[in-house]
Every structure is written in C-alpha cells, then in structure tokens.
Design an enzyme around this catalytic site. Structure first.
Site, PDB file in Angstrom:
ATOM      1  N   LYS A  54      15.904   0.599   2.073  1.00 48.05           N
ATOM      2  CA  LYS A  54      14.807   1.511   1.736  1.00 48.05           C
ATOM      3  C   LYS A  54      15.344   2.933   1.564  1.00 48.05           C
ATOM      4  O   LYS A  54      14.951   3.647   0.639  1.00 48.05           O
ATOM      5  CB  LYS A  54      13.733   1.461   2.830  1.00 48.05           C
ATOM      6  CG  LYS A  54      12.950   0.147   2.815  1.00 48.05           C
ATOM      7  CD  LYS A  54      12.076  -0.050   4.053  1.00 48.05           C
ATOM      8  CE  LYS A  54      11.456  -1.441   4.062  1.00 48.05           C
ATOM      9  NZ  LYS A  54      10.742  -1.762   5.307  1.00 48.05           N
ATOM     10  N   GLN A  98       9.737   0.620  11.272  1.00 44.75           N
ATOM     11  CA  GLN A  98      10.206  -0.728  10.927  1.00 44.75           C
ATOM     12  C   GLN A  98       9.796  -1.727  12.015  1.00 44.75           C
ATOM     13  O   GLN A  98      10.028  -1.504  13.205  1.00 44.75           O
ATOM     14  CB  GLN A  98      11.744  -0.716  10.757  1.00 44.75           C
ATOM     15  CG  GLN A  98      12.330  -2.032  10.309  1.00 44.75           C
ATOM     16  CD  GLN A  98      11.879  -2.468   8.911  1.00 44.75           C
ATOM     17  OE1 GLN A  98      11.818  -1.661   7.984  1.00 44.75           O
ATOM     18  NE2 GLN A  98      11.530  -3.744   8.769  1.00 44.75           N
ATOM     19  N   ASP A 121       2.897   2.451   4.515  1.00 44.57           N
ATOM     20  CA  ASP A 121       2.819   0.990   4.549  1.00 44.57           C
ATOM     21  C   ASP A 121       1.374   0.506   4.402  1.00 44.57           C
ATOM     22  O   ASP A 121       1.129  -0.699   4.295  1.00 44.57           O
ATOM     23  CB  ASP A 121       3.378   0.462   5.889  1.00 44.57           C
ATOM     24  CG  ASP A 121       4.880   0.205   5.807  1.00 44.57           C
ATOM     25  OD1 ASP A 121       5.348  -0.215   4.729  1.00 44.57           O
ATOM     26  OD2 ASP A 121       5.578   0.408   6.821  1.00 44.57           O
TER      27      ASP A 121
END
Ligand SMILES: NC(=O)c1ccc[n+]([C@@H]2O[C@H](COP(=O)([O-])OP(=O)(O)OC[C@H]3O[C@@H](n4cnc5c(N)ncnc54)[C@H](OP(=O)(O)O)[C@@H]3O)[C@@H](O)[C@H]2O)c1
Length: 288
Positions: A54, A98, A121
C-alpha cells in the site's frame, strides 16, 4: 478455456494512472499533499507485506505515506492514543489500521475511533450508513474494486442476478449493497449466501454474476456456475505457499463467460481504491 480473463492488474494500472493525474492537479491547485497514515501492530508477515504494497502504491501516484509500527504488546489504550493523534493531525488525510490486530485489542473499538472523515477503508458506522443510504463518502475498497472491474469488463449488471458468497463486513455485505443500489454498474437483484445457506449450489447456478468471498480455496467448482456467468474471485488463500482463490479457476473458466484470476484480479483493485479514497479524503479536508 472459454472464459475471458478479466485482468485486474491492467485495470488497476489504468486506474492508478488516472489517480496520479488527479493527485498532481490537486497538489498544484491546493498546495496540499495527500497523506495516508498506516498503522501496523505486531509482526504478522502477511500484514507487513500488505502495508508495504500500500505504501509503494501511494508513492507511485504522489500520495505521501507514513507507517506507524507498534509492537505486538501494544495495549488498546496506546493504540487509541495513536489513532486520536492521527485524527487531529491536519497533515494526515487517511488512516489505515491494518487488520488483524493482536488479541488484546478490540478491532471494533479501534475502527470506531478513526474519525469518519479519514476512514479510507470505509469501516466506520457513519460511512457504512452513508453507503447503505446510497450517498457514500468513501466506497469500500474491495467491493468498489470489484464494481470497477465489472464496469471495465463491460459486464451488464442492471437487472441481473448477482450472487455474493460471504457476508463479512469488509467484503460480502458492502459488495451486496453496492450492487443493489441505483446507479452505474449496479441495479442488480442480489442474493447473499453464507455458511448457513441451504442448497448453495442451486442458488449459485442462478447467478448471472457470481462473487466469491468466503476464504475457502477453490470452493466454487464448475457444477456451481451457470454457463455464461461472470465470476469474480475475491478469495486469497495461501496453499502450499501459493496464492489460490475461492474459485476452481480451470474448471470454472470452461463454463463462465468471464472470470478474474488469483492473483492479478481483485487484489490490485483493492489497493487502487484505497488510493482513490485517500485522494477523496484530502479533497474533503480542503473543502471543509
Ligand atoms: N483480494 C482482496 O483484496 C481481498 C480483500 C479482503 C478479503 N479478501 C479475501 O476474501 C476472502 C473472504 O474474506 P472476508 O474477510 O470476507 O472473510 P470472512 O470475514 O472470514 O467471511 C467469510 C464469509 O464467508 C462465509 N462462508 C465461509 N465458508 C462458507 C461456505 N462453505 N459456504 C458459504 N459461505 C461460507 C462466512 O459465512 P458466516 O458469516 O456464516 O460465517 C462469512 O460470511 C478471504 O480469502 C480473504 O483473504 C481478499
């Protein structure tokens, strides 16, 4: 093989190029550098690879990324402190925690603490609520990636029967929501299946579009697929050090009209959509 292979790598590269152009324009106009802060707790090797990928993707499109690495012994209070710092840091536009988190930390408490304006997200209840109501702030990365793949592969979604295998908060549920909304690459009639679904193969065989997100290697076999269906494989399962999807690719490719491979299908799209959301968050910070 009769199915057309939907090349997620190529579509993601095209999307990233478009994002890079918009990032450059935005930076020139606003003098603001879009910035994603990633938080990695513990030393799960797979998570470390995901975060690294990412970060690299951010750098390539002109988005700044910073990594906050915490030990596996970090307490929930310490992680909440970091999230609050990132929430109030005006130079940070997107926050990515994460998953999975170590077991002493409740992931819901952490994800709920991320300010909705930086929740790239799209996990925060406020952002999920906006998606449900068809007025999204951020689109959930993996489901949106699937939707873009369907659009780019010329799949007609409107009025079609889409069957989503899996009802997780991250993939299955938001996937179904995006496909059932009014709008482009949507307006489908959607069925969601899960581990309690009876006669699963009878349901999947009625799908014009079949999306597998269950985390079970090669679960979807040829006899579960309607001839001419479009099959999207979200699954990423490690089997003997090899990445395998939820779909038995070789069998299903003989029956489907189009299919995504694993790797090289949905995975690259997820990251591209995270970049898109970070850019959106940076734009929101300027507008607000
Ligand atoms: N490519 C990407 O970017 C990306 C992103 C996210 C996830 N993934 C992958 O996608 C897969 C799913 O991820 P997830 O986070 O959604 O997983 P998850 O949270 O474990 O959810 C799995 C879902 O599948 C259902 N399920 C499991 N076994 C089933 C079966 N035999 N028949 C029918 N339904 C079944 C479960 O049903 P119940 O609810 O009844 O338990 C659950 O709803 C994993 O392989 C993951 O690694 C890939």
């Amino acid at each position: 093989m009769t199915a057309r292979v939907i090349d997620g790598k190529a579509v993601a590269a095209k999307v990233r190029e478009q994002i890079a152009d918009v990032v450059e324009q935005f930076r020139n106009q606003s003098n603001v550098e879009p910035h994603l802060a990633a938080v990695l707790v513990g030393d799960d090797p797979a998570s470390a690879i995901y975060v690294r990928n990412k970060e690299r993707a951010c750098e390539k499109v002109g988005i700044k990324s910073t990594l906050h690495r915490l030990s596996g012994e970090t307490t929930q209070a310490q992680l909440l402190d970091l999230v609050q710092q990132l929430n109030s840091d005006r130079s940070v536009h997107g926050i990515l925690v994460q998953l999975p988190l170590p077991q002493q930390i409740d992931p819901i408490a952490i994800l709920d603490a991320v300010t909705p304006l930086k929740d790239v997200d799209a996990f925060h209840p406020e952002n999920v609520g906006l998606i449900v109501q068809g007025r999204p702030r951020f689109l959930p990365c993996t489901p949106r990636g699937v939707q873009v793949l369907l659009a780019e592969s010329g799949t007609d979604v409107s009025g079609k029967h889409a069957v989503v295998l899996g009802r997780s908060e991250i993939v299955g549920k938001p996937m179904a929501l995006l496909l059932m909304q009014k709008g482009e690459t949507a307006n489908a009639t959607v069925t969601i299946c899960h581990s309690r679904t009876q006669n699963l193969a009878d349901v999947t065989r009625t799908a014009d579009i079949l999306i597998a997100a269950i985390g079970s290697p090669e679960f979807v076999t040829g006899d579960m697929v309607k001839p001419g269906a479009v099959v999207i494989d979200v699954g990423t399962n490690r089997v003997n050090d090899k990445l395998v999807g939820d779909v038995a690719f070789d069998q299903v490719a003989e029956i489907a009209a189009a299919i995504t491979p694993v790797p090289g299908g949905v995975g690259p799209m997820t990251i591209a959509m995270l970049l898109q959301n970070t850019l959106t968050a940076a734009k929101l910070s300027v507008d607000s």
